[in-house]
Scaffold this active site. Structure first.
Site, PDB file in Angstrom:
ATOM      1  N   GLY A   1       0.834  -1.201   0.000  1.00  0.00           N
ATOM      2  CA  GLY A   1       0.000   0.000   0.000  1.00  0.00           C
ATOM      3  C   GLY A   1       0.859   1.236   0.000  1.00  0.00           C
TER       4      GLY A   1
ATOM      5  N   GLY B   1       0.834   7.504   4.296  1.00  0.00           N
ATOM      6  CA  GLY B   1       1.106   8.925   4.401  1.00  0.00           C
ATOM      7  C   GLY B   1       2.575   9.265   4.262  1.00  0.00           C
ATOM      8  CG  PHE B   2       4.570   8.911   6.986  1.00  0.00           C
ATOM      9  CD1 PHE B   2       4.792  10.219   7.383  1.00  0.00           C
ATOM     10  CD2 PHE B   2       3.554   8.192   7.600  1.00  0.00           C
ATOM     11  CE1 PHE B   2       4.025  10.795   8.375  1.00  0.00           C
ATOM     12  CE2 PHE B   2       2.790   8.771   8.590  1.00  0.00           C
ATOM     13  CZ  PHE B   2       3.016  10.071   8.979  1.00  0.00           C
ATOM     14  N   GLY B   3       4.943   7.212   2.582  1.00  0.00           N
ATOM     15  CA  GLY B   3       5.644   6.488   1.539  1.00  0.00           C
ATOM     16  C   GLY B   3       5.009   5.131   1.321  1.00  0.00           C
TER      17      GLY B   3
ATOM     18  CG  ASP C   1      -2.924  10.003  10.213  1.00  0.00           C
ATOM     19  OD1 ASP C   1      -4.156  10.250  10.193  1.00  0.00           O
ATOM     20  OD2 ASP C   1      -2.270   9.719   9.199  1.00  0.00           O
TER      21      ASP C   1
END
Ligand SMILES: *[C@@H]1O[C@H](CO)[C@@H](O)[C@H](O)[C@H]1NC(C)=O
Ligand SMILES: *[C@@H]1O[C@H](CO)[C@@H](O)[C@H](O)[C@H]1NC(C)=O
Ligand SMILES: *[C@@H]1O[C@H](CO)[C@@H](O)[C@H](O)[C@H]1NC(C)=O
Ligand SMILES: *[C@@H]1O[C@H](CO)[C@@H](O)[C@H](O)[C@H]1NC(C)=O
Ligand SMILES: *[C@@H]1O[C@H](CO)[C@@H](O)[C@H](O)[C@H]1NC(C)=O
Ligand SMILES: *[C@@H]1O[C@H](CO)[C@@H](O)[C@H](O)[C@H]1NC(C)=O
Ligand SMILES: *[C@@H]1O[C@H](CO)[C@@H](O)[C@H](O)[C@H]1NC(C)=O
Ligand SMILES: *[C@@H]1O[C@H](CO)[C@@H](O)[C@H](O)[C@H]1NC(C)=O
Ligand SMILES: *[C@@H]1O[C@H](CO)[C@@H](O)[C@H](O)[C@H]1NC(C)=O
Ligand SMILES: *[C@@H]1O[C@H](CO)[C@@H](O)[C@H](O)[C@H]1NC(C)=O
Ligand SMILES: *[C@@H]1O[C@H](CO)[C@@H](O)[C@H](O)[C@H]1NC(C)=O
Length: 671
Positions: free
Chosen positions: A354, A357-359, A472
């Site tokens: 997947g 948010g960070f890569g 988050d």
């Protein structure tokens, strides 16, 4: 060749050894807790009257030593003290460090004072007999325990040595027995822990079936804090299956707490004023509430203060500099880029799990067969390599069964990779929001997921060495392991990216629309209470199987929160529950979770409970919940945010760009 290259591929053992190193850095009492060299000499079998442990490592004294005389005098002062009514004795004798004896004696909570004195006399005699000339020993009798040491033993939780004594009798209905025992013990644990400094015990009984009952009694040495007592008993509870699974009774004996349950009454209820503290389920609820709530609130405040102070003290001088042990653990956490590249088959699309948010996240398999998840960070962080490593090492130390474990990292040229344990069953949103998959999650499982997530967040907020605000929390960040236990992922990302992690203001919002608290979305203010807000939204989503945002996107002018609130006002909150739950749910539990969810999404952060109280509320029905007010129903738009000078980065859109605040990363924040 490889000695020139600093990158090392780690093995499981090396990770473990880095954990060991971090243990050694903890205060000495923690070291004592894990002291592995405990002599095993006693005769502690099923129905033994006495169990004992002589600690040979603490050394020996001679018959003529002052230590011996002090020990004899101290223990006989306990059994001759006619003023002590609570059966707890703790004192020391001796000036010179070599002669100083510390001793604790504790009678079972229902034992009356003169019986207690007799018990202590006899038990002390036995410890002299069984552990002659030992500087440290412990003996557990049925009605009292005696322990002494040349080291300090007061106010300190000690989980070892441990003695497990299963009852010889099997339970008639093991499954049902377990289902009755667990809540009973949990209830007693909370009650006992909330006791005062002279008495921390609770007992109670429940019916398993016709002809089978459980009588249980738990007790801590009352010098422990509420938290320590609770942890000690919780750890004992976790030993029950290994010790006594399938049996109709058992005893779990530790220096700091004892737990015992039997199918017949073994304690004297009438000697304790006011009836059983543990209650028999339904009785005396309002009294129990007072007993729990008031001391809990005080204790929680004290504990938090204590933790703050102690961490402040121990952390302050450390600043950002790594000790040599930490540098050692850094080496062992560092993976070679080529290893990871091979493990993920050159980051192939087919291994891609997947895009977060960070890569991107890839599945990988190391040459030793272990599966890993690799997060390839987007190359936007301005943080220096050293800061990055420091943060990874700190975050790797966070270990809790409800957190995805960070195994290590890789840093080569511009590549920054984080290596995690692989969690097989995808994320929570794949289940709760999917019409077919959701049937795997019946109510008990969802309820457990809610409670486990709460524990994971509590650990991040209060129990770990750092205070981590997740920022988050949402279903796609909750992964499920093979047994469907939830594990929170992506925690500490703000740290790893070098964003200020303390309570404060930020001009750069990280998070996902729909889960952000109003004060964070509107003003960039974040605190542990913004996580509490997101947790509230999570509760509603887990119960209803609906996304908050889907409500928003539909034309219907109601979002999930207002819908929940409406149902609550109408007195039918459980109508919120996912229809597939209808056969499995407990109306009471659903109602209570919704109640809690509403408290979590209150507009004023001060009205939201802390994770500590949330965990307590989820664990005990006798804690009454405050009445919720109408929650925050505002709909911030991006324009709102821009008007407030905020830039919004949705982590869904993976543009977590970071304004590095030098001040925030150059100093580790004391909690
Ligand atoms: C061990 O305990 C059993 C039963 O409690 C007893 O019969 C036996 O004598 C004990 N052995 C020792 C060495 O104390
Ligand atoms: C020490 O005292 C114990 C009990 O009083 C006795 O059994 C033992 O023999 C004595 N040891 C020495 C070395 O005198
Ligand atoms: C136990 O009681 C007896 C008689 O009252 C006394 O002589 C003895 O010293 C006591 N032993 C201890 C260890 O307190
Ligand atoms: C207790 O005794 C042991 C062995 O004699 C010694 O190593 C240890 O330092 C002592 N502990 C204290 C606190 O004096
Ligand atoms: C502690 O609690 C017990 C009973 O729960 C009570 O009798 C006692 O007075 C309390 N002691 C203190 C110091 O509050
Ligand atoms: C014994 O424990 C009580 C609290 O349970 C505490 O107030 C007291 O100071 C302790 N005594 C010693 C000698 O540590
Ligand atoms: C209980 O505590 C002991 C000692 O601190 C520890 O080794 C053990 O892993 C704990 N067990 C559980 C199930 O938490
Ligand atoms: C259902 O769950 C499986 C994991 O068990 C996941 O791979 C799949 O994508 C889920 N289906 C949907 C539609 O989310
Ligand atoms: C969860 O994962 C385990 C092991 O991969 C698998 O056996 C099980 O079927 C999965 N459960 C669900 C509901 O997908
Ligand atoms: C955060 O910003 C608000 C207004 O934007 C201000 O009132 C508050 O003092 C700030 N807090 C901190 C810790 O900077
Ligand atoms: C759910 O969505 C609505 C509409 O976007 C929003 O007002 C609300 O704040 C969201 N709920 C939560 C708890 O974030």
């Amino acid at each position: 060749m490889s000695s020139i290259c600093p990158s090392v591929c780690v093995t499981m053992e090396m990770i473990n050894s880095s954990r060991l190193i971090s243990f050694l850095l903890l205060p000495i009492f923690m070291f004592l807790l894990f002291n592995p060299n405990i002599a095993q000499l006693d005769n502690c079998t099923e129905r033994a009257e006495y169990c004992w442990n002589c600690n040979d490592d603490a050394g020996y004294f001679t018959n003529t030593s002052i230590y011996n005389q002090n020990l004899i005098n101290l223990l006989s002062s306990f059994s001759s003290d006619t003023h002590n009514n609570f059966g707890f004795y703790n004192s020391s004798l001796g000036q010179n460090p070599n002669d100083k004896v510390n001793a604790i004696a504790l009678c079972r909570g229902d034992v009356v004072p003169n019986e207690c004195r007799d018990c202590l006399n006899e038990t002390s005699r036995r410890v002299f007999e069984n552990c002659p000339n030992r500087k440290e020993a412990i003996i557990w009798g049925e009605r009292c325990l005696v322990r002494y040491s040349n080291s300090s033993i007061f106010f300190t939780k000690q989980d070892v040595p441990i003695r497990l004594l299963p009852s010889p009798h099997a339970s008639a209905n093991a499954q049902q027995y377990k289902q009755t025992l667990n809540p009973l013990v949990e209830h007693l644990r909370i009650n006992a822990a909330s006791g005062n400094s002279s008495s921390k015990f609770a007992f109670g009984y429940r019916k398993v079936s016709d002809g089978e009952d459980i009588f249980a009694l738990v007790q801590c040495t009352p010098d422990l804090s509420e938290r320590d007592c609770s942890d000690c008993l919780e750890n004992s509870t976790l030993q029950i299956p290994a010790c006594c699974g399938g049996k109709s009774g058992g005893r779990i004996l530790k220096p700091s707490c004892t737990l015992r349950y039997e199918k017949e009454s073994f304690y004297n209820e009438s000697t304790v004023g006011g009836g059983p503290q543990g209650g028999t389920g339904k009785r005396n609820t309002s009294r129990t509430v007072l007993i729990i709530v008031i001391p809990c609130v005080i204790a929680v405040i004290l504990i938090i203060l204590g933790i703050c102070i102690s961490f402040f003290k121990t952390r302050k001088p450390k600043k950002k500099l790594l000790t040599s042990e930490e540098i050692g653990s850094m080496e062992s956490l560092q993976y070679d880029f080529s290893t990871i590249r091979a493990a993920t088959d050159y980051f192939s699309e087919s291994n891609k799990l997947g895009e977060g948010g960070f890569g991107a996240v890839y599945k990988g398999r190391l040459s030793d067969g272990r599966y890993i998840a690799v997060k390839r960070l987007s190359k936007i962080s301005q943080q220096g390599d050293l800061e990055f490593k420091n943060e990874v090492i700190l975050v790797a130390k966070l270990q809790h069964r409800n957190l995805v474990r960070l195994l290590g990292f890789c840093l080569e040229n511009s590549e920054r990779l984080l290596i995690y344990e692989f969690v097989p069953n995808a994320s929570l949103d794949n289940f709760i929001f999917d019409p077919i998959n959701r049937s795997h999650l019946h109510w008990d499982r969802r309820y457990k997921i809610i409670r486990d997530i709460a524990r994971g967040i509590l650990y991040l907020h209060e129990d770990s060495r750092l205070r981590i605000i997740h920022r988050d929390l949402k279903p796609s960040n909750i992964l499920l392991d093979a047994e469907m236990n939830p594990k929170i992922s992506d925690f500490g990302m703000a740290r790893i990216f070098g964003v200020d992690q303390t309570r404060g203001n930020t001009s750069r919002i990280v998070g996902t629309y729909g889960y952000m608290s109003p004060e964070y979305a509107m003003h960039g203010q974040f605190s542990i209470k913004s996580d509490v807000y997101s947790f509230g939204v999570l509760i509603f989503e887990i119960i209803s199987g609906k996304r908050n945002s889907s409500f928003y996107q539909s034309d219907c002018d109601e979002d999930l929160l207002s819908y929940a609130w409406k149902l609550w006002k109408e007195g039918a909150p459980s109508a919120l529950a996912d229809p597939t739950l209808r056969d499995s749910y407990s109306e009471n539990e659903v109602r209570r979770c919704i109640h809690l969810g509403l408290l979590c999404v209150q507009e004023d952060p001060n009205d939201r409970p802390t994770m500590e109280s949330i965990v307590m509320m989820l664990n005990s029905y006798s804690v009454t919940l405050p009445v919720p007010r109408q929650p925050a129903f505002f709909i911030p738009t991006e324009t709102d945010m821009q008007m407030n000078g905020l830039e919004f980065d949705q982590s869904e859109s993976q543009t977590m760009s970071v304004s590095v605040n030098e001040a925030s990363i150059s100093e580790m924040d004391p909690r």
